[in-house]
Design a protein around this motif. Structure first.
Motif, PDB file in Angstrom:
ATOM      1  N   LYS A   1       4.642  10.274  19.808  1.00  0.00           N
ATOM      2  CA  LYS A   1       3.997  11.583  19.976  1.00  0.00           C
ATOM      3  C   LYS A   1       3.638  12.225  18.624  1.00  0.00           C
ATOM      4  CE  LYS A   1       4.982  11.268  24.423  1.00  0.00           C
ATOM      5  NZ  LYS A   1       5.613   9.930  24.380  1.00  0.00           N
ATOM      6  N   GLY A   2       3.794  11.467  17.538  1.00  0.00           N
ATOM      7  CA  GLY A   2       3.476  11.993  16.219  1.00  0.00           C
ATOM      8  C   GLY A   2       4.624  12.688  15.533  1.00  0.00           C
ATOM      9  N   TYR A   3       5.729  12.933  16.262  1.00  0.00           N
ATOM     10  CA  TYR A   3       6.832  13.692  15.663  1.00  0.00           C
ATOM     11  C   TYR A   3       8.220  13.212  16.102  1.00  0.00           C
ATOM     12  CZ  TYR A   3       7.451  15.890  20.214  1.00  0.00           C
ATOM     13  OH  TYR A   3       7.686  16.098  21.553  1.00  0.00           O
ATOM     14  N   ALA A   4       8.321  12.464  17.211  1.00  0.00           N
ATOM     15  CA  ALA A   4       9.632  12.133  17.783  1.00  0.00           C
ATOM     16  C   ALA A   4      10.221  10.882  17.133  1.00  0.00           C
ATOM     17  CB  ALA A   4       9.505  11.984  19.296  1.00  0.00           C
ATOM     18  N   ARG A   5      10.765   9.944  17.907  1.00  0.00           N
ATOM     19  CA  ARG A   5      11.489   8.813  17.317  1.00  0.00           C
ATOM     20  C   ARG A   5      10.546   7.905  16.533  1.00  0.00           C
ATOM     21  NH1 ARG A   5      10.150   7.384  22.443  1.00  0.00           N
ATOM     22  NH2 ARG A   5       9.620   5.203  22.879  1.00  0.00           N
ATOM     23  N   ARG A   6      11.104   7.283  15.492  1.00  0.00           N
ATOM     24  CA  ARG A   6      10.310   6.345  14.701  1.00  0.00           C
ATOM     25  C   ARG A   6      10.116   5.054  15.498  1.00  0.00           C
ATOM     26  NH1 ARG A   6       8.362   5.361   9.858  1.00  0.00           N
ATOM     27  NH2 ARG A   6       9.299   7.180   8.860  1.00  0.00           N
ATOM     28  N   LEU A   7       8.875   4.562  15.515  1.00  0.00           N
ATOM     29  CA  LEU A   7       8.545   3.350  16.254  1.00  0.00           C
ATOM     30  C   LEU A   7       8.459   2.129  15.351  1.00  0.00           C
ATOM     31  CD1 LEU A   7       5.699   4.916  18.433  1.00  0.00           C
ATOM     32  CD2 LEU A   7       8.048   4.437  19.163  1.00  0.00           C
ATOM     33  N   THR A   8       7.980   2.329  14.142  1.00  0.00           N
ATOM     34  CA  THR A   8       7.773   1.211  13.220  1.00  0.00           C
ATOM     35  C   THR A   8       7.615   1.749  11.807  1.00  0.00           C
ATOM     36  OG1 THR A   8       6.423  -0.763  12.802  1.00  0.00           O
ATOM     37  CG2 THR A   8       5.246   1.224  13.458  1.00  0.00           C
ATOM     38  N   ARG A   9       7.664   0.864  10.833  1.00  0.00           N
ATOM     39  CA  ARG A   9       7.344   1.204   9.437  1.00  0.00           C
ATOM     40  C   ARG A   9       6.256   0.251   8.968  1.00  0.00           C
ATOM     41  NH1 ARG A   9      11.106   4.615   7.031  1.00  0.00           N
ATOM     42  NH2 ARG A   9      13.093   4.791   8.151  1.00  0.00           N
ATOM     43  N   PHE A  10       5.199   0.793   8.418  1.00  0.00           N
ATOM     44  CA  PHE A  10       4.104  -0.042   7.926  1.00  0.00           C
ATOM     45  C   PHE A  10       4.346  -0.550   6.509  1.00  0.00           C
ATOM     46  CE2 PHE A  10       1.053   2.462  10.850  1.00  0.00           C
ATOM     47  CZ  PHE A  10       1.230   1.543  11.866  1.00  0.00           C
ATOM     48  N   GLY A  11       5.121   0.181   5.733  1.00  0.00           N
ATOM     49  CA  GLY A  11       5.258  -0.154   4.321  1.00  0.00           C
ATOM     50  C   GLY A  11       3.998   0.250   3.571  1.00  0.00           C
ATOM     51  N   GLU A  12       3.671  -0.484   2.532  1.00  0.00           N
ATOM     52  CA  GLU A  12       2.469  -0.169   1.745  1.00  0.00           C
ATOM     53  C   GLU A  12       1.221  -0.407   2.588  1.00  0.00           C
ATOM     54  OE1 GLU A  12       0.302  -1.487  -2.479  1.00  0.00           O
ATOM     55  OE2 GLU A  12       2.051  -2.591  -1.734  1.00  0.00           O
ATOM     56  N   ILE A  13       0.286   0.535   2.511  1.00  0.00           N
ATOM     57  CA  ILE A  13      -0.977   0.403   3.241  1.00  0.00           C
ATOM     58  C   ILE A  13      -2.088   0.080   2.247  1.00  0.00           C
ATOM     59  CG2 ILE A  13      -2.640   1.519   4.770  1.00  0.00           C
ATOM     60  CD1 ILE A  13       0.063   1.156   6.082  1.00  0.00           C
ATOM     61  N   VAL A  14      -2.548  -1.149   2.297  1.00  0.00           N
ATOM     62  CA  VAL A  14      -3.657  -1.563   1.447  1.00  0.00           C
ATOM     63  C   VAL A  14      -4.464  -2.611   2.204  1.00  0.00           C
ATOM     64  CG1 VAL A  14      -2.173  -3.245   0.248  1.00  0.00           C
ATOM     65  CG2 VAL A  14      -4.330  -2.533  -0.802  1.00  0.00           C
ATOM     66  N   ASN A  15      -5.755  -2.456   2.255  1.00  0.00           N
ATOM     67  CA  ASN A  15      -6.597  -3.414   2.975  1.00  0.00           C
ATOM     68  C   ASN A  15      -6.748  -4.711   2.174  1.00  0.00           C
ATOM     69  OD1 ASN A  15      -6.987  -1.905   5.238  1.00  0.00           O
ATOM     70  ND2 ASN A  15      -9.022  -1.187   4.695  1.00  0.00           N
ATOM     71  N   PRO A  16      -7.161  -5.788   2.827  1.00  0.00           N
ATOM     72  CA  PRO A  16      -7.294  -7.076   2.128  1.00  0.00           C
ATOM     73  C   PRO A  16      -8.227  -6.993   0.916  1.00  0.00           C
ATOM     74  CG  PRO A  16      -7.451  -7.403   4.495  1.00  0.00           C
ATOM     75  CD  PRO A  16      -7.462  -5.919   4.269  1.00  0.00           C
ATOM     76  N   LEU A  17      -7.881  -7.725  -0.112  1.00  0.00           N
ATOM     77  CA  LEU A  17      -8.718  -7.801  -1.306  1.00  0.00           C
ATOM     78  C   LEU A  17     -10.099  -8.293  -0.915  1.00  0.00           C
ATOM     79  CD1 LEU A  17      -8.711  -7.592  -4.448  1.00  0.00           C
ATOM     80  CD2 LEU A  17      -8.183 -10.043  -4.473  1.00  0.00           C
ATOM     81  N   GLY A  18     -11.136  -7.550  -1.309  1.00  0.00           N
ATOM     82  CA  GLY A  18     -12.503  -7.903  -0.971  1.00  0.00           C
ATOM     83  C   GLY A  18     -13.080  -7.015   0.115  1.00  0.00           C
ATOM     84  N   ILE A  19     -12.194  -6.303   0.832  1.00  0.00           N
ATOM     85  CA  ILE A  19     -12.654  -5.358   1.853  1.00  0.00           C
ATOM     86  C   ILE A  19     -11.699  -4.157   1.854  1.00  0.00           C
ATOM     87  CG2 ILE A  19     -11.477  -6.698   3.673  1.00  0.00           C
ATOM     88  CD1 ILE A  19     -14.773  -4.722   4.126  1.00  0.00           C
ATOM     89  N   ARG A  20     -11.458  -3.646   0.652  1.00  0.00           N
ATOM     90  CA  ARG A  20     -10.563  -2.494   0.483  1.00  0.00           C
ATOM     91  C   ARG A  20     -11.163  -1.218   1.085  1.00  0.00           C
ATOM     92  NH1 ARG A  20      -6.385  -5.394  -1.212  1.00  0.00           N
ATOM     93  NH2 ARG A  20      -5.889  -5.467  -3.426  1.00  0.00           N
TER      94      ARG A  20
END
Length: 325
Positions: A266-285
């Protein structure tokens, strides 16, 4: 025809962008040669909040009318191509905005919304997301699918649980889609789809948009555009050349707070996952590097005809089927 000429001539569609909506992004869309994009305007927003988001987007389209055009029909996509603009397709990543009112589907269709994901990660009134035990499509969910079919609104299953997804595929009288996903065959992740799931949606006339979100790619933050095209090729070999397209899931311009919102129920309740660093693939950043996808597809060995289909024509055919001519 070389890669640059092909990209400039082709219909280029991104089946899912949830970036920060601002002039800088729209300029980058133009640089990338995007003909149209499915732009997320609702996650866990309710009816009123979502209407406000649409009002805001309408204003942005008006302010940047030199770059943008609002898309309601597939003819609008062709018009955007002719005028050298990017067509904004309004979409939701959750049916939460429908609240408990079937009639709101028609209201949002009238406002220009053409694509709605049934659930975002967790349970709603329609069904279940991919991060919890999946109870399948609810009775109300069946009503929503039928109404979306009736008004001409694409059912998106990207963040939807496996059972709910299958039941939507079976219930829908129209083609449905995973607008942005990757294969479990290359990396195990709750957001990725098994070979069987990919084959099932394709066999039922559905569609698969392939994302490049690095937490779901095998190489993670070290991924390159060639890793992305390898994933696309993997799915292509399962679903065929007519049922595949691009759905990047670009989140360009967003801050850490946005990803915290996305990774909590819901944007505020329990944590569902962690993405870690967010960076798109090299060549399509960035969106502006979209021409590199065309080049990488050709390098992979796809024919010009196949590249045109993957880059956008398959999306247009899908939307034409669902929205009507």
């Amino acid at each position: 025809m070389n890669a640059t000429e092909l990209h400039n001539d082709a219909i280029v569609i991104d089946g899912l962008i949830c970036s920060k909506w601002e002039r800088a992004l729209f300029e980058d869309m133009a640089k990338g040669g995007l003909t149209a994009a499915n732009c997320t305007l609702s996650f866990w927003d309710n009816f009123e909040e979502t209407v406000r988001n649409i009002v805001e987007m309408n204003g942005l389209i008006e302010e940047s009318s030199d770059l943008l055009l609002k898309v309601r029909t597939t003819e609008d996509i062709y018009k955007a191509k002719r005028e050298g603009k990017t067509g904004i397709m309004m979409g939701f990543q959750n049916a939460h905005a429908f609240e408990d009112q079937v009639g709101y589907v028609q209201v949002f269709k009238d406002l220009g919304v053409g694509i709605v994901q049934m659930c975002y990660n967790t349970q709603n009134l329609v069904g279940t997301g991919c991060y919890e035990r999946d109870g399948g499509l609810s009775g109300f969910g069946h009503e929503i699918v039928a109404e979306m079919n009736r008004v001409g609104m694409l059912c998106d299953l990207s963040h939807v649980g496996s059972n709910t997804s299958k039941e939507v595929i079976d219930a829908s009288k129209q083609r449905v889609a995973y607008s942005h996903c990757l294969p479990t065959g290359l990396k195990e992740h709750p957001r990725n789809r098994t070979d069987e799931e990919l084959k099932y949606i394709a066999d039922k006339g559905g569609f698969v948009g392939v994302t490049m979100f690095t937490p779901f790619l095998a190489a993670g933050v070290n991924a390159t555009i060639d890793d992305y095209v390898d994933a696309l090729y993997y799915i292509y070999n399962i679903v065929g050349e007519d049922a595949i397209g691009i759905g990047t899931d670009f989140t360009q311009g967003h801050s850490h707070e946005f990803f915290e919102y996305l990774t909590h129920d819901k944007g505020y309740a329990r944590r569902l996952t962690r993405f870690g660093e967010i960076v798109n693939p090299l060549g399509i950043r960035t969106v502006g590097e979209f021409p590199n996808i065309t080049e990488a597809l050709l390098r992979k060995g796809f024919t010009e005809r196949q590249v045109r289909k993957i880059m956008g024509e398959n999306w247009v055919d899908l939307l034409k089927d669902v929205w009507g001519a």
